[in-house]
Design a protein around this motif. Sequence first.
Motif, PDB file in Angstrom:
ATOM      1  N   PRO A 103      10.295  -2.583  -6.148  1.00 58.72           N
ATOM      2  CA  PRO A 103       9.226  -3.316  -5.458  1.00 58.72           C
ATOM      3  C   PRO A 103       8.243  -3.947  -6.433  1.00 58.72           C
ATOM      4  O   PRO A 103       7.780  -5.071  -6.210  1.00 58.72           O
ATOM      5  CB  PRO A 103       8.556  -2.237  -4.606  1.00 58.72           C
ATOM      6  N   ARG A 104       7.937  -3.249  -7.505  1.00 53.54           N
ATOM      7  CA  ARG A 104       6.980  -3.802  -8.476  1.00 53.54           C
ATOM      8  C   ARG A 104       7.501  -5.085  -9.096  1.00 53.54           C
ATOM      9  O   ARG A 104       6.756  -6.066  -9.252  1.00 53.54           O
ATOM     10  CB  ARG A 104       6.675  -2.770  -9.568  1.00 53.54           C
ATOM     11  N   SER A 105       8.776  -5.125  -9.460  1.00 54.67           N
ATOM     12  CA  SER A 105       9.353  -6.331 -10.062  1.00 54.67           C
ATOM     13  C   SER A 105       9.303  -7.495  -9.077  1.00 54.67           C
ATOM     14  O   SER A 105       8.941  -8.625  -9.441  1.00 54.67           O
ATOM     15  CB  SER A 105      10.797  -6.066 -10.494  1.00 54.67           C
ATOM     16  N   VAL A 106       9.676  -7.224  -7.827  1.00 50.91           N
ATOM     17  CA  VAL A 106       9.668  -8.273  -6.800  1.00 50.91           C
ATOM     18  C   VAL A 106       8.259  -8.819  -6.609  1.00 50.91           C
ATOM     19  O   VAL A 106       8.036 -10.040  -6.603  1.00 50.91           O
ATOM     20  CB  VAL A 106      10.219  -7.730  -5.462  1.00 50.91           C
ATOM     21  N   LEU A 107       7.283  -7.937  -6.476  1.00 50.34           N
ATOM     22  CA  LEU A 107       5.914  -8.363  -6.200  1.00 50.34           C
ATOM     23  C   LEU A 107       5.277  -9.054  -7.390  1.00 50.34           C
ATOM     24  O   LEU A 107       4.487  -9.995  -7.219  1.00 50.34           O
ATOM     25  CB  LEU A 107       5.082  -7.149  -5.770  1.00 50.34           C
ATOM     26  N   ASN A 108       5.614  -8.651  -8.602  1.00 53.24           N
ATOM     27  CA  ASN A 108       5.093  -9.342  -9.785  1.00 53.24           C
ATOM     28  C   ASN A 108       5.600 -10.777  -9.839  1.00 53.24           C
ATOM     29  O   ASN A 108       4.843 -11.712 -10.147  1.00 53.24           O
ATOM     30  CB  ASN A 108       5.513  -8.600 -11.057  1.00 53.24           C
ATOM     31  N   VAL A 109       6.888 -10.958  -9.521  1.00 48.37           N
ATOM     32  CA  VAL A 109       7.477 -12.304  -9.537  1.00 48.37           C
ATOM     33  C   VAL A 109       6.836 -13.180  -8.468  1.00 48.37           C
ATOM     34  O   VAL A 109       6.495 -14.352  -8.726  1.00 48.37           O
ATOM     35  CB  VAL A 109       9.003 -12.216  -9.336  1.00 48.37           C
ATOM     36  N   TYR A 110       6.638 -12.639  -7.264  1.00 47.83           N
ATOM     37  CA  TYR A 110       6.045 -13.429  -6.192  1.00 47.83           C
ATOM     38  C   TYR A 110       4.583 -13.756  -6.476  1.00 47.83           C
ATOM     39  O   TYR A 110       4.098 -14.843  -6.120  1.00 47.83           O
ATOM     40  CB  TYR A 110       6.190 -12.709  -4.845  1.00 47.83           C
ATOM     41  N   THR A 138      -4.576 -14.643 -14.098  1.00 49.94           N
ATOM     42  CA  THR A 138      -4.447 -15.489 -12.919  1.00 49.94           C
ATOM     43  C   THR A 138      -3.174 -15.205 -12.127  1.00 49.94           C
ATOM     44  O   THR A 138      -3.037 -15.685 -11.006  1.00 49.94           O
ATOM     45  CB  THR A 138      -4.463 -16.976 -13.313  1.00 49.94           C
ATOM     46  N   TYR A 139      -2.251 -14.452 -12.715  1.00 50.12           N
ATOM     47  CA  TYR A 139      -1.002 -14.208 -11.982  1.00 50.12           C
ATOM     48  C   TYR A 139      -0.453 -12.790 -12.139  1.00 50.12           C
ATOM     49  O   TYR A 139       0.640 -12.507 -11.652  1.00 50.12           O
ATOM     50  CB  TYR A 139       0.082 -15.207 -12.419  1.00 50.12           C
ATOM     51  N   ILE A 140      -1.186 -11.903 -12.790  1.00 47.91           N
ATOM     52  CA  ILE A 140      -0.732 -10.518 -12.909  1.00 47.91           C
ATOM     53  C   ILE A 140      -1.335  -9.693 -11.775  1.00 47.91           C
ATOM     54  O   ILE A 140      -2.534  -9.759 -11.497  1.00 47.91           O
ATOM     55  CB  ILE A 140      -1.129  -9.921 -14.277  1.00 47.91           C
ATOM     56  N   LEU A 141      -0.500  -8.918 -11.122  1.00 46.73           N
ATOM     57  CA  LEU A 141      -0.896  -8.108  -9.972  1.00 46.73           C
ATOM     58  C   LEU A 141      -1.573  -6.835 -10.458  1.00 46.73           C
ATOM     59  O   LEU A 141      -1.016  -6.092 -11.274  1.00 46.73           O
ATOM     60  CB  LEU A 141       0.339  -7.760  -9.136  1.00 46.73           C
ATOM     61  N   SER A 142      -2.784  -6.597  -9.964  1.00 46.57           N
ATOM     62  CA  SER A 142      -3.505  -5.370 -10.325  1.00 46.57           C
ATOM     63  C   SER A 142      -2.852  -4.164  -9.672  1.00 46.57           C
ATOM     64  O   SER A 142      -2.042  -4.303  -8.743  1.00 46.57           O
ATOM     65  CB  SER A 142      -4.969  -5.472  -9.894  1.00 46.57           C
ATOM     66  N   GLU A 143      -3.193  -2.974 -10.126  1.00 51.63           N
ATOM     67  CA  GLU A 143      -2.610  -1.768  -9.555  1.00 51.63           C
ATOM     68  C   GLU A 143      -2.990  -1.614  -8.089  1.00 51.63           C
ATOM     69  O   GLU A 143      -2.160  -1.258  -7.247  1.00 51.63           O
ATOM     70  CB  GLU A 143      -3.052  -0.533 -10.349  1.00 51.63           C
ATOM     71  N   GLY A 144      -4.260  -1.873  -7.783  1.00 52.18           N
ATOM     72  CA  GLY A 144      -4.687  -1.808  -6.390  1.00 52.18           C
ATOM     73  C   GLY A 144      -3.990  -2.851  -5.540  1.00 52.18           C
ATOM     74  O   GLY A 144      -3.573  -2.576  -4.405  1.00 52.18           O
ATOM     75  N   GLY A 145      -3.857  -4.048  -6.093  1.00 52.20           N
ATOM     76  CA  GLY A 145      -3.160  -5.106  -5.377  1.00 52.20           C
ATOM     77  C   GLY A 145      -1.699  -4.771  -5.171  1.00 52.20           C
ATOM     78  O   GLY A 145      -1.119  -5.086  -4.116  1.00 52.20           O
ATOM     79  N   TYR A 146      -1.105  -4.114  -6.167  1.00 53.49           N
ATOM     80  CA  TYR A 146       0.297  -3.726  -6.038  1.00 53.49           C
ATOM     81  C   TYR A 146       0.499  -2.717  -4.917  1.00 53.49           C
ATOM     82  O   TYR A 146       1.438  -2.845  -4.118  1.00 53.49           O
ATOM     83  CB  TYR A 146       0.813  -3.142  -7.351  1.00 53.49           C
ATOM     84  N   GLN A 147      -0.366  -1.719  -4.845  1.00 50.51           N
ATOM     85  CA  GLN A 147      -0.209  -0.693  -3.814  1.00 50.51           C
ATOM     86  C   GLN A 147      -0.323  -1.295  -2.412  1.00 50.51           C
ATOM     87  O   GLN A 147       0.437  -0.938  -1.505  1.00 50.51           O
ATOM     88  CB  GLN A 147      -1.261   0.413  -4.011  1.00 50.51           C
ATOM     89  N   SER A 148      -1.257  -2.220  -2.246  1.00 54.33           N
ATOM     90  CA  SER A 148      -1.410  -2.875  -0.939  1.00 54.33           C
ATOM     91  C   SER A 148      -0.203  -3.758  -0.627  1.00 54.33           C
ATOM     92  O   SER A 148       0.333  -3.748   0.495  1.00 54.33           O
ATOM     93  CB  SER A 148      -2.688  -3.722  -0.924  1.00 54.33           C
ATOM     94  N   ALA A 149       0.237  -4.528  -1.625  1.00 51.96           N
ATOM     95  CA  ALA A 149       1.370  -5.424  -1.423  1.00 51.96           C
ATOM     96  C   ALA A 149       2.661  -4.633  -1.192  1.00 51.96           C
ATOM     97  O   ALA A 149       3.534  -5.075  -0.431  1.00 51.96           O
ATOM     98  CB  ALA A 149       1.533  -6.345  -2.631  1.00 51.96           C
ATOM     99  N   ARG A 150       2.787  -3.487  -1.817  1.00 52.35           N
ATOM    100  CA  ARG A 150       3.989  -2.664  -1.629  1.00 52.35           C
ATOM    101  C   ARG A 150       4.103  -2.189  -0.182  1.00 52.35           C
ATOM    102  O   ARG A 150       5.194  -2.176   0.389  1.00 52.35           O
ATOM    103  CB  ARG A 150       3.950  -1.464  -2.574  1.00 52.35           C
ATOM    104  N   LEU A 151       2.978  -1.807   0.402  1.00 51.10           N
ATOM    105  CA  LEU A 151       2.994  -1.384   1.804  1.00 51.10           C
ATOM    106  C   LEU A 151       3.435  -2.536   2.711  1.00 51.10           C
ATOM    107  O   LEU A 151       4.205  -2.339   3.650  1.00 51.10           O
ATOM    108  CB  LEU A 151       1.609  -0.871   2.213  1.00 51.10           C
ATOM    109  N   VAL A 152       2.929  -3.739   2.421  1.00 50.86           N
ATOM    110  CA  VAL A 152       3.318  -4.915   3.205  1.00 50.86           C
ATOM    111  C   VAL A 152       4.803  -5.197   3.025  1.00 50.86           C
ATOM    112  O   VAL A 152       5.521  -5.507   3.987  1.00 50.86           O
ATOM    113  CB  VAL A 152       2.485  -6.139   2.789  1.00 50.86           C
ATOM    114  N   LEU A 153       5.305  -5.091   1.799  1.00 54.21           N
ATOM    115  CA  LEU A 153       6.717  -5.350   1.508  1.00 54.21           C
ATOM    116  C   LEU A 153       7.624  -4.409   2.299  1.00 54.21           C
ATOM    117  O   LEU A 153       8.583  -4.846   2.951  1.00 54.21           O
ATOM    118  CB  LEU A 153       6.970  -5.182   0.007  1.00 54.21           C
ATOM    119  N   LEU A 154       7.319  -3.123   2.251  1.00 52.01           N
ATOM    120  CA  LEU A 154       8.167  -2.137   2.932  1.00 52.01           C
ATOM    121  C   LEU A 154       8.063  -2.265   4.446  1.00 52.01           C
ATOM    122  O   LEU A 154       9.055  -2.090   5.159  1.00 52.01           O
ATOM    123  CB  LEU A 154       7.784  -0.727   2.475  1.00 52.01           C
ATOM    124  N   ARG A 155       6.865  -2.569   4.938  1.00 54.72           N
ATOM    125  CA  ARG A 155       6.705  -2.757   6.382  1.00 54.72           C
ATOM    126  C   ARG A 155       7.468  -3.988   6.848  1.00 54.72           C
ATOM    127  O   ARG A 155       8.132  -3.964   7.896  1.00 54.72           O
ATOM    128  CB  ARG A 155       5.228  -2.864   6.740  1.00 54.72           C
TER     129      ARG A 155
END
Length: 293
Positions: A103-110, A138-155
């Motif tokens: 999930p981290r790789s996918v979300l970093n790319v997006y 400008t394009y690196i996902l923060s840790e907090g942003g990653y955790q939120s985005a990961r929940l959206v991805l899995l949902r």
Amino acid sequence: MAAGLKHLSNALATPDQLSNSSSSIDNVPSDLETSIRCAGAQLTQAAGVLLHLSQDIIAQAVVIFTRFWLGADGGSLRIYSVKDVSAAALYLTAKLSFQPTSPRSVLNVYTFLLSQNASPLWFVRQSGAPETPPSPETYILSEGGYQSARLVLLRTETIILRTLGFDTHVALPHTIALTYLQTLARCGSTGHSTPQCGTALTPASLCHSPTKCPRRGCHLPRVTRGGVKLVDGEWWEVFDVDREELGFLVVGMKSTEGFMRAEVNQWKNKAIPMAVDEVDAEIERRRMMEEGE
């Protein structure tokens, strides 16, 4: 169809599904829906390339992405963000393949591809890729942003599976294209130009109409591009295609370039909506223009 030939079958969209999407029921203009879904397919393709996924996995993800929006029971662009569905479709397809990705790789790319400062995609950043490398912030996902985005991805992955009835089977035309060419007995005498043309056009057909990527259209490169003499006679009947249907397929394939040029021209001054709030804003903008406000 016999069980041994199941890999040749493919679930195609019905006319009703194509004309009555959930988005259209939610008053999304058809041209806007087409633009967003086409951009979503291109976003999926670009993300798959950056994740070093094979083209067959990417193509399957594009099909899964598009199927999600089909019909009155499909997803609506006013409920689900196309960027989230794209990411989830790619993550899901890779998970089911021999090339799973995190999930981290996918979300970093997006995050990179959707960045207004760094994205090379024309429908996100109209000026194209920046000439000088942008600041990583400008394009690196923060840790907090990653955790939120990961929940959206899995949902969203769960929502896609439920919407599709857990049917993720996709039959791609790439390998069947070569079989058709061999049936025409042209591979050996025409060199590599015809097979290469066929495999080059199938990804383009996915972006233009991934729900109707027809097995019987795999031989169209010869029809749409001259230079190779086909066998005499009504050769298309070998593929269970009549002459009229062949004509429609030819027109469809040849229209891809013009369709993309029109899309680029239509959206040259603004980004294509990738999120629900952006879709709502575009619909409201159009409404105000129509009413002269």
